[in-house]
Design a protein around this motif. Structure first.
Motif, PDB file in Angstrom:
ATOM      1  N   VAL A  49       0.839  -1.205   0.000  1.00 46.95           N
ATOM      2  CA  VAL A  49       0.000   0.000   0.000  1.00 46.95           C
ATOM      3  C   VAL A  49       0.871   1.251   0.000  1.00 46.95           C
ATOM      4  O   VAL A  49       0.592   2.221  -0.723  1.00 46.95           O
ATOM      5  CB  VAL A  49      -0.965  -0.023   1.206  1.00 46.95           C
ATOM      6  N   SER A  50       1.931   1.229   0.781  1.00 48.15           N
ATOM      7  CA  SER A  50       2.860   2.362   0.819  1.00 48.15           C
ATOM      8  C   SER A  50       3.564   2.533  -0.524  1.00 48.15           C
ATOM      9  O   SER A  50       3.739   3.660  -1.012  1.00 48.15           O
ATOM     10  CB  SER A  50       3.894   2.135   1.926  1.00 48.15           C
ATOM     11  N   TYR A  51       3.954   1.423  -1.128  1.00 46.17           N
ATOM     12  CA  TYR A  51       4.619   1.448  -2.431  1.00 46.17           C
ATOM     13  C   TYR A  51       3.699   2.034  -3.505  1.00 46.17           C
ATOM     14  O   TYR A  51       4.114   2.886  -4.303  1.00 46.17           O
ATOM     15  CB  TYR A  51       5.038   0.027  -2.798  1.00 46.17           C
ATOM     16  N   LEU A  52       2.443   1.587  -3.521  1.00 48.63           N
ATOM     17  CA  LEU A  52       1.481   2.107  -4.490  1.00 48.63           C
ATOM     18  C   LEU A  52       1.245   3.605  -4.286  1.00 48.63           C
ATOM     19  O   LEU A  52       1.126   4.366  -5.254  1.00 48.63           O
ATOM     20  CB  LEU A  52       0.165   1.344  -4.377  1.00 48.63           C
ATOM     21  N   LYS A  53       1.174   4.026  -3.038  1.00 51.88           N
ATOM     22  CA  LYS A  53       0.981   5.448  -2.744  1.00 51.88           C
ATOM     23  C   LYS A  53       2.135   6.272  -3.306  1.00 51.88           C
ATOM     24  O   LYS A  53       1.921   7.344  -3.902  1.00 51.88           O
ATOM     25  CB  LYS A  53       0.870   5.659  -1.238  1.00 51.88           C
ATOM     26  N   ASP A  54       3.354   5.791  -3.133  1.00 51.06           N
ATOM     27  CA  ASP A  54       4.526   6.493  -3.655  1.00 51.06           C
ATOM     28  C   ASP A  54       4.489   6.608  -5.178  1.00 51.06           C
ATOM     29  O   ASP A  54       5.036   7.549  -5.755  1.00 51.06           O
ATOM     30  CB  ASP A  54       5.805   5.776  -3.229  1.00 51.06           C
ATOM     31  N   LYS A  55       3.820   5.648  -5.821  1.00 50.11           N
ATOM     32  CA  LYS A  55       3.710   5.649  -7.281  1.00 50.11           C
ATOM     33  C   LYS A  55       2.444   6.357  -7.770  1.00 50.11           C
ATOM     34  O   LYS A  55       2.134   6.348  -8.965  1.00 50.11           O
ATOM     35  CB  LYS A  55       3.703   4.211  -7.805  1.00 50.11           C
ATOM     36  N   GLY A  56       1.708   6.994  -6.844  1.00 51.69           N
ATOM     37  CA  GLY A  56       0.538   7.776  -7.225  1.00 51.69           C
ATOM     38  C   GLY A  56      -0.760   7.006  -7.319  1.00 51.69           C
ATOM     39  O   GLY A  56      -1.762   7.533  -7.825  1.00 51.69           O
TER      40      GLY A  56
END
Length: 395
Positions: A326-333
């Protein structure tokens, strides 16, 4: 690239012309409550679902509360339901004075497990409330068989599932009564709060109509007569102005609620209802793309029963490393949502019911692993490919 979990602005742009026209007509007419748009919307919903009666109300939670109240469920009664759902499902049971009794879910469909229902039935049990979670129909044949065996009502919580089908039949038309939500993010959403009760039982419909408007007026009188076995012929009066002055509303027969869907919301929903099947098909297309392109990854993709039509209110993935992804996806927008971080049997408000950790292992397992990714109809092919590529790049 920035991708929201749902894009209501983009949806509005697709219906702007018709929606604006209808809303402006209502504003200029000054007929805001219980008018022609409401009547037509209720009729159109009945035609769409294949139901006899629809009763629009203020929101999905009110729909559940009024449905329970109409069935006579209250203090001392028990209602069996799922712990893996939005709080309103259990809250509505508590709101009428009854006790929610939780039954664990299937780990693949996330719906209540019918094989675990009978062991929870007691002399106090009055109803089963299955939830068609995320747009996937529950195992209605098994649930209806159990209800028939024990003389129980079935209340379908279809708040996330309008348009979904179980063995060719629209959800909301299988149990004794059903409830829908038109919260803006739903597959069919208004520009605010809204809900609906659907039933093929004419007497239940009459009682629900009375309860949504303070138990008053002609509907209140009809409901009172039904509940007290009074046989009385009543003439319909369609000339009454519900907006300015309706003398009948000052005669009250039941303790009810103030829960009406207003004309503006009904008008917007009428426009959107015409697009619902197309929108649901687009959701299904996105889900199929995700399933095909993420099947060889570490993520568990959404499952769909062969005999149902899932309408994907949410597309749910599972991961052992949810927080990291979830954190990774957030960083990718890419926006995500966690549904649901705490199963209902472990909510603080239900501490008094005596449930403890590991009582509902499947619901608890899912609460620790599930998350939603964008599946809204307006999602472009470029956007969904980007989502898949980002998920595949997660290490």
């Amino acid at each position: 690239m920035k991708i929201p979990l749902i894009d209501l602005k983009k949806q509005y742009e697709t219906i702007k012309s018709d929606a604006d026209k209808n809303v402006l007509e209502i504003l200029s007419s000054a007929n805001y409550i219980m008018g022609e748009n409401l009547k037509q919307f209720e009729k159109e919903i009945c035609e769409y679902l294949g139901a006899r009666n629809s009763i629009s109300v203020g929101n999905g939670t009110d729909a559940l509360v009024i449905a329970l109240k109409a069935l006579g469920i209250g203090q001392g009664d028990e209602v069996i339901t799922s712990p893996f759902t939005f709080f309103a499902t259990a809250e509505s049971i508590s709101a009428v004075g009854a006790k929610p009794v939780f039954v664990d879910v299937r780990v693949d469909t996330f719906n209540i497990d019918p094989n675990k229902i009978e062991e929870k039935i007691t002399s106090k049990t009055k109803a089963i409330m299955p939830v068609h979670i995320f747009g996937q129909p529950a195992d209605m044949d098994e649930i209806m068989d159990i209800a028939k065996k024990y003389g129980l009502y079935v209340i379908e919580d279809a708040c996330q599932a309008i348009g979904a089908e179980y063995k060719g039949k629209k959800v909301g038309t299988i149990g004794d009564i059903a409830c829908f939500s038109f919260f803006p993010t739903k597959n069919l959403g208004c520009a605010g709060d809204g809900g609906m009760i659907v039933t093929n039982n004419d007497d239940l419909a009459t009682i629900c109509k009375a309860l949504r408007t303070h138990g008053s007026g002609a509907d209140g009188r009809k409901a009172y007569n039904l509940l007290n076995n009074i046989d009385e012929n009543m003439e319909e009066n369609n000339s009454i102005d519900n907006m300015v002055y309706n003398p009948l509303k000052y005669y009250n027969y039941l303790i009810g609620y103030n829960s009406r869907l207003d004309e503006i919301q009904a008008a917007i929903l009428r426009v959107k209802l015409k697009e619902l099947d197309r929108w649901n098909d687009l959701r299904r297309e996105h889900a199929k793309f995700y399933n095909e392109n993420l099947k060889d990854t570490e993520f568990i993709t959404s499952f769909e029963e062969k005999h149902v039509k899932h309408v994907y209110h949410m597309y749910i993935l599972q991961s052992e490393r949810r927080a990291d992804v979830v954190s990774y996806l957030k960083d990718k927008g890419i926006a995500t949502g966690i549904y649901y971080p705490v199963p209902l049997h472990l909510q603080k408000v239900y501490k008094g019911l005596g449930y403890k950790l590991r009582d509902m292992p499947n619901a608890e397992y899912l609460s620790e692993r599930t998350f939603a990714i964008p599946v809204y109809p307006e999602l472009s092919k470029e956007q969904r490919k980007y989502i898949v590529d980002v998920l595949k790049s997660f290490k």
